[in-house]
Design an enzyme around this catalytic site. Structure first.
Site, PDB file in Angstrom:
ATOM      1  N   SER A  86       0.851  -1.190   0.000  1.00 30.58           N
ATOM      2  CA  SER A  86       0.000   0.000   0.000  1.00 30.58           C
ATOM      3  C   SER A  86       0.882   1.234   0.000  1.00 30.58           C
ATOM      4  O   SER A  86       1.991   1.209   0.557  1.00 30.58           O
ATOM      5  CB  SER A  86      -0.908   0.025   1.236  1.00 30.58           C
ATOM      6  OG  SER A  86      -1.568   1.274   1.354  1.00 30.58           O
TER       7      SER A  86
ATOM      8  N   TYR B 238      -0.927  -0.489  10.407  1.00 32.24           N
ATOM      9  CA  TYR B 238      -1.182  -0.907   9.025  1.00 32.24           C
ATOM     10  C   TYR B 238      -0.077  -0.411   8.101  1.00 32.24           C
ATOM     11  O   TYR B 238       0.461  -1.172   7.288  1.00 32.24           O
ATOM     12  CB  TYR B 238      -2.536  -0.366   8.569  1.00 32.24           C
ATOM     13  CG  TYR B 238      -2.870  -0.700   7.138  1.00 32.24           C
ATOM     14  CD1 TYR B 238      -3.315  -1.973   6.788  1.00 32.24           C
ATOM     15  CD2 TYR B 238      -2.750   0.253   6.131  1.00 32.24           C
ATOM     16  CE1 TYR B 238      -3.622  -2.288   5.479  1.00 32.24           C
ATOM     17  CE2 TYR B 238      -3.050  -0.053   4.814  1.00 32.24           C
ATOM     18  CZ  TYR B 238      -3.487  -1.325   4.497  1.00 32.24           C
ATOM     19  OH  TYR B 238      -3.794  -1.625   3.189  1.00 32.24           O
TER      20      TYR B 238
END
Length: 260
Positions: free
Chosen positions: A140, A153
């Site tokens: 990501s 995350y």
């Protein structure tokens, strides 16, 4: 006739994983689909078998569970038909760091970092021995954007980026292709599961467009594929600055600014 490698996809019941399954099935690859939701996997597999005339196996598994992860590792080590691993399964962060429970943090790290690392480690020796194959890791852009406020995350996705770069250096000389795909916000169920409204985000990519772009990078054998990045030179500049930093680090003495 050369047989196409079977593709194993984690997190395949919906979103990015399901779309990868559809795209590879259309290319004529047999599939092994892995996710927790057996019913959704079965529905997807039945449709793709009919539409694409390929063999598809469904493997229900929770990759945060030791037994399920170990069983999948054994499969990757032993099944010589599997030549492409798509490490897609993951979970987003719900809330800030101060509101995270220990269990939530551990679960996120297990699924986002431990599972893809162990699966890559399970298949890599066999692919290296064969001199072919591919490992695709879904990261990501949050992995290099701490400003987004998703500390756990983002850290897990920074790990995926580093892991992919390291594996590339080790495995590409042996004929194994490694790709890191770094999406930005994409319209999948990961947002709802994290308790967030995807429609509240200013810009969101549709999942089909994301995977199609990722596959363009795959076919070009890119190491880093960032589908939403319009100016490719920005990544080149960032990576060049990193390499410049490494060349300027001299370990024999502390930098002058730290000396008294």
């Amino acid at each position: 006739m050369t047989m196409l490698p079977t593709v194993l996809i984690t997190g395949a019941s919906s979103g990015i994983g399901a779309t990868y399954a559809e795209r590879f099935a259309r290319r004529g690859h047999d599939l092994v689909l892995v996710a927790r939701d057996k019913a959704r996997l079965a529905t997807l597999a039945a449709r793709l078998r009919t539409e694409c005339k390929v063999a598809i196996e469904v493997l229900p598994a929770d990759l945060t569970r030791q037994a399920d992860l170990a069983a999948l590792e054994d499969r990757l080590r032993q099944d010589e038909r599997i030549g492409i691993l798509i490490n897609n399964a993951g979970i987003a962060q719900s809330g800030g760091f101060l509101t995270q429970t220990a269990d939530a943090i551990e679960g996120q790290i297990r699924l986002n970092t431990l599972a893809p690392t162990r699966l890559a480690a399970a298949i890599a020796p066999r692919l290296a021995q064969a001199g072919s194959g591919a490992i695709v890791n879904l990261g990501s852009v949050v992995g290099f954007a701490p400003e987004f406020g998703m500390s756990v995350y983002g850290a897990s996705k920074a790990f995926i980026l580093f892991l992919s770069q390291g594996l590339h250096l080790e495995l590409s000389p042996k004929g194994v292709y490694v790709q890191a795909v770094l999406p930005a916000a994409t319209r999948t169920e990961i947002w709802e599961r994290a308790g967030m409204d995807v429609n509240a985000l200013p810009e969101v990519m549709e999942v089909g467009e994301l995977v199609d772009a990722a596959l363009v990078g795959f076919d070009r054998r890119e190491l880093i594929t960032i589908p939403p990045l319009h100016v490719a030179e920005r990544w080149d500049a960032l990576d060049g600055a990193r390499q410049g930093l490494m060349s300027d680090i001299r370990q024999a003495h502390a930098a002058e600014r730290y000396q008294r």
